[in-house]
Write a protein that holds these residues in place. Structure first.
Motif, PDB file in Angstrom:
ATOM      1  N   ARG A   1      24.628  76.817 -61.570  1.00 23.22           N
ATOM      2  CA  ARG A   1      25.225  77.858 -60.733  1.00 23.22           C
ATOM      3  C   ARG A   1      26.721  77.599 -60.519  1.00 23.22           C
ATOM      4  NH1 ARG A   1      21.335  79.773 -62.147  1.00 23.22           N
ATOM      5  NH2 ARG A   1      19.566  80.610 -60.986  1.00 23.22           N
ATOM      6  N   ALA A   2      27.093  76.325 -60.501  1.00 20.87           N
ATOM      7  CA  ALA A   2      28.503  75.989 -60.328  1.00 20.87           C
ATOM      8  C   ALA A   2      28.739  74.563 -60.806  1.00 20.87           C
ATOM      9  CB  ALA A   2      28.929  76.132 -58.870  1.00 20.87           C
ATOM     10  N   THR A   3      29.975  74.298 -61.173  1.00 25.53           N
ATOM     11  CA  THR A   3      30.430  72.943 -61.490  1.00 25.53           C
ATOM     12  C   THR A   3      31.771  72.762 -60.803  1.00 25.53           C
ATOM     13  OG1 THR A   3      30.850  71.357 -63.295  1.00 25.53           O
ATOM     14  CG2 THR A   3      31.593  73.613 -63.628  1.00 25.53           C
ATOM     15  N   ALA A   4      32.332  71.571 -60.864  1.00 24.14           N
ATOM     16  CA  ALA A   4      33.599  71.293 -60.186  1.00 24.14           C
ATOM     17  C   ALA A   4      34.577  70.675 -61.176  1.00 24.14           C
ATOM     18  CB  ALA A   4      33.386  70.356 -59.002  1.00 24.14           C
ATOM     19  N   VAL A   5      35.857  70.917 -60.939  1.00 28.64           N
ATOM     20  CA  VAL A   5      36.913  70.370 -61.798  1.00 28.64           C
ATOM     21  C   VAL A   5      37.327  69.008 -61.265  1.00 28.64           C
ATOM     22  CG1 VAL A   5      39.221  70.723 -62.737  1.00 28.64           C
ATOM     23  CG2 VAL A   5      37.704  72.689 -62.370  1.00 28.64           C
ATOM     24  N   ASN A   6      37.242  67.999 -62.116  1.00 23.45           N
ATOM     25  CA  ASN A   6      37.667  66.646 -61.775  1.00 23.45           C
ATOM     26  C   ASN A   6      38.811  66.222 -62.680  1.00 23.45           C
ATOM     27  OD1 ASN A   6      35.634  65.401 -59.712  1.00 23.45           O
ATOM     28  ND2 ASN A   6      34.357  66.516 -61.157  1.00 23.45           N
ATOM     29  N   ARG A   7      39.594  65.244 -62.225  1.00 27.46           N
ATOM     30  CA  ARG A   7      40.717  64.747 -63.042  1.00 27.46           C
ATOM     31  C   ARG A   7      40.239  64.281 -64.415  1.00 27.46           C
ATOM     32  NH1 ARG A   7      46.141  65.687 -61.654  1.00 27.46           N
ATOM     33  NH2 ARG A   7      46.109  66.173 -59.426  1.00 27.46           N
ATOM     34  N   ALA A   8      39.036  63.723 -64.466  1.00 25.79           N
ATOM     35  CA  ALA A   8      38.505  63.280 -65.756  1.00 25.79           C
ATOM     36  C   ALA A   8      38.380  64.431 -66.743  1.00 25.79           C
ATOM     37  CB  ALA A   8      37.152  62.610 -65.548  1.00 25.79           C
TER      38      ALA A   8
END
Length: 325
Positions: free
Chosen positions: A35-42
């Motif tokens: 349903r959703a994901t998140a943006v990480n520096r990696a």
């Protein structure tokens, strides 16, 4: 299914919403409809060609997600199709579906929206494993958090405050009011102030018992200078470079400890143990409202390039989410 793919290393515009093979759950795995994901520096580093996924992980980015279990593989117990979950991933969150080891699943905490839950697994596991497991932060101690406005930083501020620590955070001045609301006791504008001087002044010269650092080389010497006696420095990022000079004499004089950890490349059993610890010790704080996901904004996953530009600008506070469907 579709996923965000990277045809070649480069800027945000190399991210493409493409058809890819559907994942199949292996032994001990489940498939989650994202349903959703998140943006990480990696993710930004992976897009640039500097942080390839570990062996066996999907080729596309995404270190966490939330969604609904749609299939289970052999040897999976306690998880059923239809369960709402969030998950720690080695990759593959920027997709419509992802296969996840069952040991890396977390229930969506009571009181947290399913989409917003996508911003919890990576930061919760990173902060808890480093601040609590490695650095052993205790009530009454002082925690210094660098990058206070990031997803890691906003979570660390809240967890430190919930554990009874005095929390100092470095961040741009424009973010200070929001971070104070999250529980930071002292904010330092790293562009205009010396955090070593500020933390010494705030602690009557004693320093920080625990430092959580995302910068690496460029902050190494000053982080050691900021440590209290018996202080613990944990390095979890290298935004300021890979190689720095360490004054062992200064470290010895303080009986200090320097640790460096990474989460993505850990063996499955270590990740599962961290996830269990988070569920037992952190989820009750989330459900009580003492620690919450801090979401800067939600964008559709087809706007992944825009999301990467936003995170690169460092103008956000908390997590930038990508919604699917």
């Amino acid at each position: 299914m579709r996923a965000i793919t990277i045809a070649e290393p480069g800027g945000p515009d190399v991210l493409a919403w493409s058809e890819v093979p559907d994942p199949r759950p292996g032994p001990g795995e489940v498939v989650v409809d994202v349903r959703a994901t998140a943006v990480n520096r990696a993710d930004l580093l992976q897009r640039q060609g500097h942080y390839p996924p570990p062996p066996g992980a999907p080729a596309y980015p995404g270190l966490e997600c939330s969604g609904v279990v749609s299939a289970t593989g052999p040897d999976v117990v306690g998880v059923r199709a239809g369960d709402q979950v969030c998950a720690l991933l080695a990759g593959g969150g920027y997709a419509e579906r992802v296969a996840v080891p069952a040991g890396q699943l977390l229930p969506v905490p009571a009181g947290v929206d399913l989409v917003d839950a996508a911003g919890l697994p990576e930061v919760a596991c990173t902060v808890w494993s480093n601040v609590v497991q490695v650095a052993r932060l205790a009530a009454g101690e002082t925690l210094l958090v660098h990058g206070g406005g990031s997803g890691i930083g906003t979570f660390a501020i809240q967890l430190g405050a919930a554990l009874g620590a005095t929390v100092v955070a470095t961040a741009r001045a424009s973010k200070h009011e929001r971070l104070r609301e999250l529980g930071a006791d002292l904010l330092v504008d790293y562009r205009k102030q010396d955090f070593v001087e500020e933390i010494r002044r705030a602690t009557d010269g004693r320093g920080a018992d625990v430092v959580l650092d995302i910068m690496g080389a460029s902050y190494l010497g000053r982080n050691v200078a900021a440590l209290a006696a018996d202080g613990r420095l944990v390095v979890i990022g290298m935004q300021g470079g890979r190689k720095g000079e360490l004054d062992l004499g200064a470290l010895l004089a303080k009986r200090g400890t320097v640790a460096a950890t990474a989460l993505r490349s850990r063996p499955l059993e270590q990740k599962a143990a961290i996830v269990r610890g988070v569920r037992e010790q952190v989820w009750p704080l989330v459900e009580a409202g003492r620690v919450r996901p801090v979401i800067d904004r939600r964008l559709p996953i087809t706007d992944a390039a825009q999301a990467h530009r936003l995170v690169e600008s460092n103008e956000h506070v908390g997590k930038v989410l990508l919604t699917v469907g």
